[in-house]
Write a protein that holds these residues in place. Structure first.
Motif, PDB file in Angstrom:
ATOM      1  N   ALA A  41     -19.793 -76.459  -4.221  1.00 50.35           N
ATOM      2  CA  ALA A  41     -19.047 -75.345  -3.971  1.00 50.35           C
ATOM      3  C   ALA A  41     -18.485 -74.556  -5.013  1.00 50.35           C
ATOM      4  N   ASP A  42     -18.321 -75.024  -6.254  1.00 46.39           N
ATOM      5  CA  ASP A  42     -18.076 -74.270  -7.414  1.00 46.39           C
ATOM      6  C   ASP A  42     -19.168 -73.121  -7.639  1.00 46.39           C
ATOM      7  N   LEU A  43     -20.178 -73.807  -7.790  1.00 46.24           N
ATOM      8  CA  LEU A  43     -21.517 -72.951  -8.107  1.00 46.24           C
ATOM      9  C   LEU A  43     -21.420 -71.773  -7.082  1.00 46.24           C
ATOM     10  N   HIS A  44     -21.260 -72.406  -5.721  1.00 42.59           N
ATOM     11  CA  HIS A  44     -21.435 -71.215  -4.577  1.00 42.59           C
ATOM     12  C   HIS A  44     -20.591 -70.355  -4.570  1.00 42.59           C
ATOM     13  N   LYS A  45     -19.224 -70.537  -5.124  1.00 41.33           N
ATOM     14  CA  LYS A  45     -17.954 -69.663  -5.475  1.00 41.33           C
ATOM     15  C   LYS A  45     -18.265 -68.823  -6.592  1.00 41.33           C
ATOM     16  N   ARG A  46     -19.144 -69.151  -7.315  1.00 44.34           N
ATOM     17  CA  ARG A  46     -19.363 -68.227  -8.409  1.00 44.34           C
ATOM     18  C   ARG A  46     -20.578 -67.433  -8.456  1.00 44.34           C
ATOM     19  N   GLY A  47     -21.110 -67.247  -6.856  1.00 41.09           N
ATOM     20  CA  GLY A  47     -22.180 -66.478  -6.547  1.00 41.09           C
ATOM     21  C   GLY A  47     -23.567 -66.935  -6.594  1.00 41.09           C
ATOM     22  N   TRP A  48     -23.844 -68.380  -6.827  1.00 45.34           N
ATOM     23  CA  TRP A  48     -25.164 -69.059  -6.689  1.00 45.34           C
ATOM     24  C   TRP A  48     -25.434 -69.089  -5.130  1.00 45.34           C
ATOM     25  N   SER A  49     -26.643 -68.565  -4.945  1.00 39.51           N
ATOM     26  CA  SER A  49     -27.358 -68.751  -3.590  1.00 39.51           C
ATOM     27  C   SER A  49     -27.411 -70.405  -3.198  1.00 39.51           C
ATOM     28  N   ILE A  50     -27.307 -70.586  -1.817  1.00 36.91           N
ATOM     29  CA  ILE A  50     -27.693 -71.966  -1.570  1.00 36.91           C
ATOM     30  C   ILE A  50     -29.166 -72.506  -1.878  1.00 36.91           C
ATOM     31  N   ALA A  51     -30.164 -71.573  -1.832  1.00 35.21           N
ATOM     32  CA  ALA A  51     -31.372 -71.614  -2.410  1.00 35.21           C
ATOM     33  C   ALA A  51     -31.490 -72.120  -3.714  1.00 35.21           C
ATOM     34  N   ALA A  52     -30.856 -71.336  -4.332  1.00 28.76           N
ATOM     35  CA  ALA A  52     -30.806 -71.573  -5.918  1.00 28.76           C
ATOM     36  C   ALA A  52     -30.159 -72.915  -6.309  1.00 28.76           C
TER      37      ALA A  52
END
Length: 94
Positions: A41-52
């Motif tokens: 969730a933290d990475l996703h909030k920072r703009g990371w895509s789910i695929a990445a």
């Protein structure tokens, strides 16, 4: 032949292991990914895509897919089924 030094090293390793929590095993990849929910969730909030994110996890040795990561990040809620009213029986006309 096993040397005394090897036995002593194993005993020391067992003593060190007492100070650590037991190793957790996961029955499925989804359980393992769920254990990482906060980090994901933290990475996703920072703009990371789910695929990445899925690729990072897979590269670390836990084979997963974007679908699994997405399902952990955004769990689906089940809506209750609507009750279907049974048709009322009409009296037979004679």
């Amino acid at each position: 032949m096993i040397e005394q030094e090897q036995v002593n090293a194993a005993i020391e390793a067992l003593e060190r292991a007492k100070e650590q929590p037991p190793v957790k095993s996961y029955a499925s990849q989804k359980e393992a990914v769920e254990a990482m929910r906060d980090h994901i969730a933290d990475l996703h909030k920072r703009g990371w895509s789910i695929a990445a994110i899925a690729k990072v996890i897979s590269d670390a040795g836990i084979k997963t897919s974007p679908a699994v990561v997405s399902s952990v990040l955004k769990p689906r809620t089940r809506r209750p089924r609507k009750k279907v009213a049974s048709p009322q029986s009409e009296p037979l006309s004679t």
